[in-house]
Write an enzyme that holds these catalytic residues in place. Structure first.
Site, PDB file in Angstrom:
ATOM      1  N   ASP A  63      51.334 -52.461-107.020  1.00 15.94           N
ATOM      2  CA  ASP A  63      51.239 -53.488-108.062  1.00 15.94           C
ATOM      3  C   ASP A  63      50.100 -53.136-109.015  1.00 15.94           C
ATOM      4  OD1 ASP A  63      51.626 -55.982-109.397  1.00 15.94           O
ATOM      5  OD2 ASP A  63      49.931 -56.804-108.270  1.00 15.94           O
TER       6      ASP A  63
ATOM      7  N   ASP B 146      50.207 -51.383-113.213  1.00 15.42           N
ATOM      8  CA  ASP B 146      49.641 -51.942-114.453  1.00 15.42           C
ATOM      9  C   ASP B 146      48.730 -50.912-115.127  1.00 15.42           C
ATOM     10  OD1 ASP B 146      50.849 -54.482-113.985  1.00 15.42           O
ATOM     11  OD2 ASP B 146      49.096 -55.522-114.818  1.00 15.42           O
TER      12      ASP B 146
ATOM     13  N   TYR C 163      51.665 -58.917 -99.083  1.00 13.62           N
ATOM     14  CA  TYR C 163      52.432 -59.963 -99.767  1.00 13.62           C
ATOM     15  C   TYR C 163      53.227 -60.819 -98.793  1.00 13.62           C
ATOM     16  CZ  TYR C 163      51.791 -58.296-104.556  1.00 13.62           C
ATOM     17  OH  TYR C 163      51.278 -57.964-105.770  1.00 13.62           O
TER      18      TYR C 163
ATOM     19  N   LYS D  27      44.901 -45.933 -97.969  1.00 12.22           N
ATOM     20  CA  LYS D  27      43.457 -46.134 -97.728  1.00 12.22           C
ATOM     21  C   LYS D  27      43.226 -45.851 -96.248  1.00 12.22           C
ATOM     22  CE  LYS D  27      39.306 -47.456 -99.058  1.00 12.22           C
ATOM     23  NZ  LYS D  27      38.483 -46.688-100.025  1.00 12.22           N
TER      24      LYS D  27
ATOM     25  N   ASP E  72      41.521 -45.406-104.129  1.00 13.47           N
ATOM     26  CA  ASP E  72      40.452 -45.500-105.133  1.00 13.47           C
ATOM     27  C   ASP E  72      40.415 -44.232-105.977  1.00 13.47           C
ATOM     28  OD1 ASP E  72      39.712 -44.287-102.737  1.00 13.47           O
ATOM     29  OD2 ASP E  72      37.711 -45.178-102.633  1.00 13.47           O
TER      30      ASP E  72
END
Ligand code: NAD
Ligand code: IPM
Ligand code: MN
Length: 355
Positions: free
Chosen positions: A244, A248, A142, A188, A220
């Site tokens: 983020d 959700d 970001y 990751k 993942d």
């Protein structure tokens, strides 16, 4: 206790859900003998339209001078073609960085009374769960260099310093220690160098918290495990963009993204509190948004900024008692429920608080 709160309603459903919060905090004040004062300031698309920038300096100054900030949401399709620095979202990102709010706490709770609203079968969800996602908020993709090359390619850069990982890592370990003592660090590391740094730092920190059961998980796999066995998680800690996305997903499995609150914290008691959801342009202006995420964000504010756990608990129980009845906002209403609007549901919460 006296507290001063800056309200940043923002765009879309933001003003609708923030309108529910003020009476709730005032009811808490009356019941427990506290005085909360409020002022409103512009941010996001609203600030762009009135002042030409997504985050006026005056707004930052007002936030800094306050005890806490409560934000609705920013963004909307009308600004989607704007250059990056004139997007509503740029205002929120700058605000988080300017206030050094590096730790974003996103609790995701499946309440037994909402089991039917979860897309997970009861045997998968376990009927109830309580997860806390700790999202690094002021680093990573970001905030790295981005742009277009002369050849017209686009690029974004993910950078993490050790210091940035250490401070959010310590926060997550401490939170896990105060909860059920389990921490999953999501990365990751099989591909990304920032993740290998992340993992190395977490492994160093784990020696300081021997009482916390720690595990690494690739992102993942974490996305999959969240919908396969959410009850196995206690605290998850992860970098900005993974957090983020996973939050959700965590919202969806609790029944609605409209339920998830968040607290963005730095070193002191100050905090910025906001729902995890966005401006929801598809339902904005129609009294359809679920105000629970915003109201539970107030509960997080009472706990973290004002040090009022009893008052926070009282807001959370009022929300729960409102949700236990047949009147529910459209995102949660099942065939046997009566759908009600944002304002009416807000009134139910305020009523439960005063009874
Ligand atoms: P969104 O979270 O706004 O909406 C996604 C879906 O969830 C929509 O169907 C929406 O109706 C539903 N939803 C969201 N909040 C709800 C609520 N309180 N009650 C009931 N349903 C709700 O995500 P999006 O559509 O991807 O983004 C819309 C805009 O919001 C974009 O401009 C995005 O950048 C912005 N956004 C802002 C924030 C923020 O301010 N913190 C967060 C996410 C997205
Ligand atoms: C969130 C939002 C923001 C983010 C956007 C609006 C910049 O999606 O708070 O989750 O990605 O952090
Ligand atoms: Mn998001």
């Amino acid at each position: 206790m006296n507290g001063h709160i800056v309200l940043l309603p923002g765009d879309g459903v933001g003003p609708e859900v923030i309108a529910v919060c003020r009476p709730v905090l005032e009811a808490v004040g009356r019941r427990f003998g506290h005085t909360f004062s409020f002022e409103e300031a512009p941010v996001g698309g609203h600030a762009l339209e009135t002042l030409g920038v997504p985050l006026p300096e005056e707004t930052v100054a007002r936030c800094r001078a306050a005890d806490a900030v409560l934000l609705g949401a920013v963004g909307g399709p009308q600004w989607d073609e704007n250059p990056a620095h004139l997007r509503p979202e740029a205002g929120l990102l700058r605000l988080r960085a300017a206030l050094e709010l590096y730790a974003n706490l996103r609790p995701a709770v499946l309440y037994p009374c909402l089991q039917a609203a979860s897309p997970l079968k009861p045997e998968v969800s376990g009927g109830a769960f309580d997860i806390l996602i700790v999202r690094e908020l002021t680093g990573g993709l970001y905030y790295g260099a981005r742009g277009r090359t002369e050849a017209g390619a686009g690029f974004d850069t993910m950078v993490y310093s050790e210091r940035e990982v250490v401070r959010v890592g310590r926060r997550a370990f401490a939170l896990a220690r105060a909860r059920r003592g389990r921490l999953t660090s999501v990365d990751k590391a099989n591909v990304l160098d920032t993740s290998r740094l992340w993992r190395a730092v977490m492994h160093r920190l784990r020696a300081e918290y021997p009482d916390v059961a720690y595990e690494d998980m690739l992102v993942d796999n974490a996305a999959m495990q969240l919908v396969r066995r959410p009850g196995a998680f206690d605290v998850l800690v992860t970098e900005n963009m993974f957090g983020d996305i996973l939050s959700d997903e965590a919202g969806a499995i609790t029944g609605s993204i409209g339920l998830l609150p968040s607290a963005s914290l730095g070193e002191g008691y100050f905090g910025l509190y906001e729902p995890v959801h966005g401006s929801a342009p598809d339902i904005a202006g129609r009294d359809r948004a679920n105000p629970v995420a915003a109201v539970l964000s107030c509960a997080l504010m009472l706990r973290h900024t004002f040090g009022l756990p009893r008052e926070a608990e009282c807001v959370a129980s009022a929300v729960l008692s409102a949700m236990t009845g047949p009147r529910k906002t459209a995102d949660l209403a099942g065939p046997a429920d009566t759908p009600v609007g944002t304002r009416a549901f807000g009134a139910l919460i305020a009523e439960a608080l005063t009874s």
